[in-house]
Write an enzyme that holds these catalytic residues in place. Structure first.
Site, PDB file in Angstrom:
ATOM      1  N   TYR A 281     -73.847  31.988  25.963  1.00  0.00           N
ATOM      2  CA  TYR A 281     -73.573  33.311  25.395  1.00  0.00           C
ATOM      3  C   TYR A 281     -72.261  33.262  24.614  1.00  0.00           C
ATOM      4  O   TYR A 281     -71.235  32.818  25.120  1.00  0.00           O
ATOM      5  CB  TYR A 281     -73.500  34.332  26.529  1.00  0.00           C
ATOM      6  N   CYS A 282     -72.300  33.712  23.356  1.00  0.00           N
ATOM      7  CA  CYS A 282     -71.117  33.812  22.503  1.00  0.00           C
ATOM      8  C   CYS A 282     -70.477  32.425  22.371  1.00  0.00           C
ATOM      9  O   CYS A 282     -71.159  31.462  22.026  1.00  0.00           O
ATOM     10  CB  CYS A 282     -70.158  34.860  23.072  1.00  0.00           C
ATOM     11  N   LEU A 283     -69.186  32.280  22.662  1.00  0.00           N
ATOM     12  CA  LEU A 283     -68.542  30.983  22.541  1.00  0.00           C
ATOM     13  C   LEU A 283     -69.145  29.975  23.507  1.00  0.00           C
ATOM     14  O   LEU A 283     -69.135  28.767  23.234  1.00  0.00           O
ATOM     15  CB  LEU A 283     -67.042  31.102  22.810  1.00  0.00           C
TER      16      LEU A 283
END
Length: 590
Positions: free
Chosen positions: A315-317
């Site tokens: 998720y995300c980074l």
């Protein structure tokens, strides 16, 4: 593992090199001190963008004449509309109160919107550096947001005037109390009035039953208890972003992504990142990759011997980090200890960028000068603090997070009623200096991952090496990872990609539990080595559906799995303890 230690013997350096280092250190400390006055923003970046705009404006007299004419025409249209009392079709949430629709407020709002349109046009000058053009538009919008008629309080805001009459001024008294509370909080004092409901990990959020099954210096690995008699053979391994606490995916039971997956018959593992401090200043991207992904994959292989592969999700980074790991694991001989790790059955990326050429609003604040200033700020204490990171996001969304919030709290006298997502958002984390600098330079400034130049154990990795199926989610209103940027994974990986575009933003679009009203998504699978589709072509062909994308992902995981096995209980180790673990509770005074 790197730690900031000094050798007992310092190598001899020349007088010239010593002078250079001394000068650099002095300038770095000066910049860090000045950054406090500029809210961590580089004044040099702003000056360069302003000069670029001013010089191009001065060199284009025809554009100046056109803009002047446009301003005159706008003023005439405004005057005509005001005389004829023509209402404006306005969906701006700042001016939804009925009072803004009537004289004398309606003409003011109309003039303000005309000014917004004019400045948006005036900052689009031919020949400007694209980054400077984005900055000019952004800062013009910031100034206009500050000068909005809605920020005029009692004297110019009809909503505030009406509230003051109705409450006989008690809203202003409450606003003064809120202002005092804010001042006390900013100066490290306890708030006068505790929040109505505090969401605490382990009590209100992050309460899905489970255990810490592995711990290293950087992460805790959580495994959640099964709620079904049988589970899918391949466990799900989730890598959240290191700038957030993991319980964004394990909020209250009714909207917990982790609990929902467990209830669907999945064995779920998730990382809980340690909140770094001064001793972690020299941690780098390699440390996050090895201790965050590879070490925990090895632990999963040891803990779940009946599973030969895992469904990996980032998720995300965390998705960016996972994509680096997946690319490295896809090339034989890339990772020295690969034989200790399970295979990746699939890779899922949630609102995660792999190409940073169009990074959205964050890109406005990232250039060489800004990164250098951040490095100088981090050099003081060895990390970027949570409030410093939160301040950047607040600045990017000042309309909602600064001015509108100030209106509600200070002028309308309203108290904020936080929900679990808002409470999580304020639970800030830190980033080690070396890692954060390396991430910004390698990904944002040099785009090394997309260009096949990001090094892992001495060799560059390429996303084109990934051969396992991928499930990639973008969100319609994402300002952190714009979906069209997330979509670029289609150009970088040749494997089968199922792309989903879901309603909502960077957080609410991912935390989109089934049963949530007004949710929808579109989905389309491109086969391995399939033809390139532009974003527009993809939207034209994707199948729109109502509901949550969670259910589609669950079915996709089953379709790419290999059956079921009896439910797996997490290992009980008293030294490690129950979920949510120790790291999620770490808070440091900034």
């Amino acid at each position: 593992m790197k730690v900031p230690m000094k050798d007992n013997v310092t190598p001899a350096i020349s007088a010239e090199e010593h002078a250079r280092r001394t000068a650099t250190q002095f300038d770095s400390r000066l910049h860090a001190a000045l950054a406090k006055a500029s809210s961590g923003l580089s004044p040099i970046s702003l000056a360069l963008a302003g000069m670029d705009w001013a010089l191009h404006l001065a060199s284009q007299p025809a554009q100046v004449a056109r803009l002047a004419t446009a301003a005159q025409q706008s003023a005439l249209h405004w005057w005509a509309d005001t005389l004829h009392n023509r209402p404006e079709d306005d969906n701006d949430p700042r001016f939804l109160h009925p009072g803004w629709k009537h004289w004398p407020w309606a003409p003011v709002v109309h003039a303000y919107h005309e000014a917004e349109a004019w400045w948006d046009d005036a900052t689009r000058l031919r020949g400007m550096e694209p980054h400077h053009q984005e900055m000019a538009r952004f800062y013009a919008r910031q100034w206009l947001d500050m000068l909005s008629p809605s920020n005029t309080g009692l004297w110019g805001n009809p909503e505030v005037r009406e509230r003051t009459r109705e409450t006989l001024g008690s809203n202003l008294v409450n606003g003064w109390i809120n202002a005092l509370d804010n001042w006390r909080q900013q100066h490290g004092l306890a708030p006068v009035r505790p929040s109505e409901h505090e969401y605490r990990p382990g009590r209100d959020v992050a309460i899905t039953p489970g255990r810490v099954v592995h711990r290293n210096h950087l992460t805790e690995l959580l495994q959640f208890s099964p709620t079904t008699a049988s589970v899918q053979r391949e466990p799900v391994f989730i890598v959240p972003s290191w700038i957030m606490k993991y319980y964004i995916l394990d909020l209250s039971p009714q909207n917990s992504f982790v609990k929902w997956l467990t209830d669907q018959g999945h064995t779920v593992f998730i990382l809980s990142w340690r909140n770094p401090d001064e001793t972690d200043a020299l941690l780098d991207m390699a440390d996050y990759l090895h201790e965050g992904v590879f070490d925990n994959l090895a632990a999963i292989k040891a803990l779940v011997p009946d599973a030969e592969a895992v469904h990996a999700c980032g998720y995300c980074l965390g998705g960016t980090l996972l994509s680096i790991a997946a690319a490295a694991l896809s090339r034989p001989g890339q990772i020295e200890q690969a034989h200790l790790l399970p295979a990746l059955k699939t890779v899922t990326l949630l609102a995660a960028e792999t190409d940073f050429t169009e990074p959205g609003e964050m890109g406005v604040l990232i250039d060489e000068s800004q990164v250098s200033l951040l490095e100088d700020m981090m050099a003081e204490r060895g990390f970027l603090s949570g409030p410093q990171m939160g301040g950047a996001f607040q600045y990017l969304h000042s309309r909602e997070l600064v001015w509108s919030q100030a209106l509600r709290e200070l002028w309308l006298g309203e108290n904020e009623h936080p929900n679990d997502l808002m409470a999580w958002n304020s639970d800030t984390t830190r980033m080690p200096a070396v890692m954060h600098s390396e991430y910004l330079r390698r990904c944002y400034l040099r785009n090394e991952l997309a260009e096949g130049r990001f090094p892992v154990e001495g060799r560059a990795v390429s996303l084109a090496d990934i051969r396992v199926p991928m499930f990639v989610v973008g969100t319609e209103k994402d300002h952190v990872s714009p979906w069209k940027s997330v979509y670029k994974i289609h150009r970088l990986a040749d494997t089968e990609i199922t792309f989903v575009l879901t309603s909502g933003g960077h957080n609410a679009g991912i935390v989109s539990e089934p049963g949530h009203p007004n949710r929808h998504y579109a989905m389309l699978t491109r086969p391995a080595d399939g033809p390139w589709l532009t974003c527009g072509d993809w939207q034209a062909q994707a199948m729109p559906q109502d509901g949550s994308w969670w259910t589609a992902w669950h079915q996709w995981l089953i379709g790419h799995g290999s059956g079921t096995v009896p439910g797996r209980l997490p290992l009980e180790d008293e030294a490690l303890g129950p979920a949510p673990g120790h790291y999620v509770h770490q808070h440091y005074l900034d």
